[in-house]
Design an enzyme around this catalytic site. Structure first.
Site, PDB file in Angstrom:
ATOM      1  N   GLN A   1       0.850  -1.202   0.000  1.00  0.00           N
ATOM      2  CA  GLN A   1       0.000   0.000   0.000  1.00  0.00           C
ATOM      3  C   GLN A   1       0.880   1.244   0.000  1.00  0.00           C
ATOM      4  O   GLN A   1       0.390   2.361  -0.046  1.00  0.00           O
ATOM      5  CB  GLN A   1      -0.887   0.011   1.241  1.00  0.00           C
ATOM      6  CG  GLN A   1      -1.833  -1.168   1.328  1.00  0.00           C
ATOM      7  CD  GLN A   1      -2.419  -1.308   2.726  1.00  0.00           C
ATOM      8  OE1 GLN A   1      -3.419  -0.707   3.058  1.00  0.00           O
ATOM      9  NE2 GLN A   1      -1.773  -2.100   3.561  1.00  0.00           N
TER      10      GLN A   1
ATOM     11  N   VAL B   1       3.638   4.080  -1.156  1.00  0.00           N
ATOM     12  CA  VAL B   1       3.978   4.776  -2.403  1.00  0.00           C
ATOM     13  C   VAL B   1       5.433   5.231  -2.382  1.00  0.00           C
ATOM     14  O   VAL B   1       5.891   5.906  -3.296  1.00  0.00           O
ATOM     15  CB  VAL B   1       3.043   5.999  -2.614  1.00  0.00           C
ATOM     16  CG1 VAL B   1       1.583   5.561  -2.722  1.00  0.00           C
ATOM     17  CG2 VAL B   1       3.197   7.048  -1.505  1.00  0.00           C
TER      18      VAL B   1
ATOM     19  N   HIS C   1      -1.522   1.441  -4.171  1.00  0.00           N
ATOM     20  CA  HIS C   1      -1.829   2.869  -4.030  1.00  0.00           C
ATOM     21  C   HIS C   1      -0.921   3.762  -4.873  1.00  0.00           C
ATOM     22  O   HIS C   1      -0.830   4.967  -4.619  1.00  0.00           O
ATOM     23  CB  HIS C   1      -1.789   3.275  -2.549  1.00  0.00           C
ATOM     24  CG  HIS C   1      -2.883   2.635  -1.747  1.00  0.00           C
ATOM     25  ND1 HIS C   1      -2.895   2.578  -0.368  1.00  0.00           N
ATOM     26  CD2 HIS C   1      -4.023   2.000  -2.151  1.00  0.00           C
ATOM     27  CE1 HIS C   1      -3.988   1.939   0.034  1.00  0.00           C
ATOM     28  NE2 HIS C   1      -4.678   1.579  -1.022  1.00  0.00           N
TER      29      HIS C   1
ATOM     30  N   CYS D   1      -0.519  12.875 -16.060  1.00  0.00           N
ATOM     31  CA  CYS D   1      -1.180  14.063 -16.599  1.00  0.00           C
ATOM     32  C   CYS D   1      -2.688  13.941 -16.395  1.00  0.00           C
ATOM     33  O   CYS D   1      -3.284  12.906 -16.694  1.00  0.00           O
ATOM     34  CB  CYS D   1      -0.855  14.209 -18.085  1.00  0.00           C
ATOM     35  SG  CYS D   1      -1.665  15.645 -18.817  1.00  0.00           S
TER      36      CYS D   1
ATOM     37  N   CYS E   1       2.553  18.569 -17.649  1.00  0.00           N
ATOM     38  CA  CYS E   1       2.897  17.558 -18.664  1.00  0.00           C
ATOM     39  C   CYS E   1       3.419  18.271 -19.912  1.00  0.00           C
ATOM     40  O   CYS E   1       3.206  19.466 -20.099  1.00  0.00           O
ATOM     41  CB  CYS E   1       1.617  16.798 -18.992  1.00  0.00           C
ATOM     42  SG  CYS E   1       1.744  15.591 -20.312  1.00  0.00           S
TER      43      CYS E   1
ATOM     44  N   THR F   1       0.672  -2.855   8.644  1.00  0.00           N
ATOM     45  CA  THR F   1      -0.531  -2.150   8.173  1.00  0.00           C
ATOM     46  C   THR F   1      -1.607  -2.198   9.246  1.00  0.00           C
ATOM     47  O   THR F   1      -1.763  -3.217   9.919  1.00  0.00           O
ATOM     48  CB  THR F   1      -1.073  -2.735   6.842  1.00  0.00           C
ATOM     49  OG1 THR F   1      -2.292  -2.062   6.521  1.00  0.00           O
ATOM     50  CG2 THR F   1      -1.294  -4.222   6.868  1.00  0.00           C
ATOM     51  N   SER F   2      -2.330  -1.078   9.370  1.00  0.00           N
ATOM     52  CA  SER F   2      -3.420  -1.036  10.352  1.00  0.00           C
ATOM     53  C   SER F   2      -4.612  -1.842   9.844  1.00  0.00           C
ATOM     54  O   SER F   2      -5.561  -2.063  10.574  1.00  0.00           O
ATOM     55  CB  SER F   2      -3.836   0.409  10.619  1.00  0.00           C
ATOM     56  OG  SER F   2      -4.239   1.011   9.408  1.00  0.00           O
TER      57      SER F   2
HETATM   58  P1  OAD Z   1      -1.226   3.014   8.893  1.00  0.00           P
HETATM   59  O1  OAD Z   1      -0.528   4.261   9.291  1.00  0.00           O
HETATM   60  O2  OAD Z   1      -2.704   2.995   8.953  1.00  0.00           O
HETATM   61  O3  OAD Z   1      -0.699   1.814   9.781  1.00  0.00           O
HETATM   62  C1  OAD Z   1       0.658   1.582   9.980  1.00  0.00           C
HETATM   63  C2  OAD Z   1       0.812   0.363  10.848  1.00  0.00           C
HETATM   64  O4  OAD Z   1       2.191   0.110  10.997  1.00  0.00           O
HETATM   65  C3  OAD Z   1       0.219   0.506  12.256  1.00  0.00           C
HETATM   66  O5  OAD Z   1      -0.634  -0.597  12.517  1.00  0.00           O
HETATM   67  C4  OAD Z   1       1.458   0.477  13.160  1.00  0.00           C
HETATM   68  O6  OAD Z   1       1.202  -0.146  14.403  1.00  0.00           O
HETATM   69  C5  OAD Z   1       2.419  -0.321  12.324  1.00  0.00           C
HETATM   70  N1  OAD Z   1       3.855  -0.094  12.611  1.00  0.00           N
HETATM   71  C6  OAD Z   1       4.461   1.007  13.114  1.00  0.00           C
HETATM   72  N2  OAD Z   1       5.782   0.825  13.217  1.00  0.00           N
HETATM   73  C7  OAD Z   1       6.050  -0.433  12.760  1.00  0.00           C
HETATM   74  C8  OAD Z   1       7.240  -1.216  12.604  1.00  0.00           C
HETATM   75  N3  OAD Z   1       8.445  -0.757  12.939  1.00  0.00           N
HETATM   76  N4  OAD Z   1       7.102  -2.475  12.113  1.00  0.00           N
HETATM   77  C9  OAD Z   1       5.902  -2.961  11.760  1.00  0.00           C
HETATM   78  N5  OAD Z   1       4.752  -2.270  11.875  1.00  0.00           N
HETATM   79  C10 OAD Z   1       4.822  -1.022  12.365  1.00  0.00           C
HETATM   80  O7  OAD Z   1      -0.686   2.642   7.440  1.00  0.00           O
HETATM   81  P2  OAD Z   1      -1.330   1.681   6.340  1.00  0.00           P
HETATM   82  O8  OAD Z   1      -2.038   0.536   6.952  1.00  0.00           O
HETATM   83  O9  OAD Z   1      -0.288   1.410   5.350  1.00  0.00           O
HETATM   84  O10 OAD Z   1      -3.654   5.313   1.706  1.00  0.00           O
HETATM   85  O11 OAD Z   1      -2.401   2.645   5.712  1.00  0.00           O
HETATM   86  C11 OAD Z   1      -3.141   2.224   4.610  1.00  0.00           C
HETATM   87  C12 OAD Z   1      -3.447   3.397   3.724  1.00  0.00           C
HETATM   88  O12 OAD Z   1      -4.068   4.435   4.477  1.00  0.00           O
HETATM   89  C13 OAD Z   1      -2.218   4.073   3.126  1.00  0.00           C
HETATM   90  O13 OAD Z   1      -1.749   3.436   1.976  1.00  0.00           O
HETATM   91  C14 OAD Z   1      -2.737   5.432   2.822  1.00  0.00           C
HETATM   92  C15 OAD Z   1      -3.455   5.701   4.106  1.00  0.00           C
HETATM   93  O14 OAD Z   1      -4.443   6.663   4.081  1.00  0.00           O
HETATM   94  C16 OAD Z   1      -3.798   6.304   0.845  1.00  0.00           C
HETATM   95  O15 OAD Z   1      -3.165   7.341   0.900  1.00  0.00           O
HETATM   96  C17 OAD Z   1      -4.797   6.006  -0.219  1.00  0.00           C
END
Ligand code: OAD
Length: 252
Positions: free
Chosen positions: A111, A113, A129, A137, A158, A198-199
């Site tokens: 997820q 970028v 993502h 563009c 662009c 990931t959360s």
């Molecule tokens: P989040 O910020 O929601 O979650 C990050 C997760 O990483 C949390 O559960 C933390 O506990 C965990 N974490 C922190 N430090 C860590 C470490 N050292 N090792 C392992 N885990 C750790 O991020 P995402 O789940 O990636 O989307 O969020 C999903 C999407 O929401 C993103 O891609 C973005 C965001 O809005 C868009 O922008 C469309």
């Protein structure tokens, strides 16, 4: 073995069990989120230090926000590009490259970028993502890589003269064409799904976890915090990916 409400914790025996699952699986999928880059110094989105605690997604990460104020959105992306450009891949990213090299069938779904998986050496990455190092563009839809930090002019344009945007997926937008089908296909074929940093709150990415369970794969979570995945995972390791992933992929 530490066990609480059916959930396994991070200790030597549990890590070893998870390592055996990974080792013996012909097909492995890893799903990563912002947490895998946390140890590289890149802020995550949620949690007390998270970006969505300081900024409002609807002002910065939606097509409506970009239409309203492209310069403001670009300034935020420029700031993130600067931060990421200074960061290096960490042991967690590198461990997934090791796994890719060892497995006949390995798929990395992210997820993120930030491009740190690419920089670590991961090859075929399903970037659900998008990619902050690519521009697109808004008029002719051409897309291209641009790693310049800072960009010489905000907002960038662009060649056709149209306004360019970051080639990322914003809230309310569909994922890149066909990519989620590919992700689902890989998960259905896997014996192990690693869910890392990931959360698991953002869909459709989060739906890959119940899909893996329904397909009979072992789900191994790596996260210092409990998430909605934790109770459903076969093994939920409470720790940092930079510590745990190298242990999980270590050969015999
Ligand atoms: P989040 O910020 O929601 O979650 C990050 C997760 O990483 C949390 O559960 C933390 O506990 C965990 N974490 C922190 N430090 C860590 C470490 N050292 N090792 C392992 N885990 C750790 O991020 P995402 O789940 O990636 O989307 O969020 C999903 C999407 O929401 C993103 O891609 C973005 C965001 O809005 C868009 O922008 C469309």
């Amino acid at each position: 073995m530490a066990q609480e409400a059916g959930r396994l914790h991070y200790n030597g025996a549990v890590v070893e069990q998870a390592r055996q699952w990974v080792r013996s699986a012909p097909a492995v999928v890893a799903l990563t989120g912002a947490g895998i880059s946390a140890e590289s110094g890149i802020p995550t989105f949620r949690g007390s230090d998270g970006l969505w605690n300081q900024y409002r997604p609807e002002e910065l990460a939606t097509p409506e926000a970009f239409a309203r104020d492209p310069r403001l959105v670009w300034e935020w992306y420029q700031w993130r590009r600067e931060l990421i450009a200074k960061a290096e891949p960490n042991a967690g990213h590198r461990a997934l490259v090791e796994l890719q090299d060892r497995k006949k069938d390995f798929t990395l779904i992210t997820q993120n970028v930030d491009g740190l998986h690419d920089r670590a050496g991961s090859r075929r990455i399903l970037k659900l993502h998008g990619d902050i190092w690519r521009l697109r563009c808004t008029v002719c839809r051409a897309d291209w890589p641009d790693r310049r930090v800072p960009l010489p002019k905000l907002p960038p344009h662009c060649r056709c003269g149209g306004l360019a945007r970051p080639d990322v997926v914003w809230f309310g937008e569909p994922l890149p064409d066909g990519m989620f089908l590919e992700a689902e296909h890989a998960v259905r074929a896997a014996q192990v799904l690693l869910v890392i940093g990931t959360s698991a709150l953002v869909y459709p990415a989060a739906s890959l976890v119940p899909l893996a369970r329904a397909s009979g794969a072992k789900v191994i979570e790596i996260n210092p915090e409990e998430t909605p995945v934790s109770s459903a995972a076969d093994c939920s390791l409470r720790g940092r990916s930079g510590d745990l992933l190298p242990r999980l992929v270590a050969p015999d």
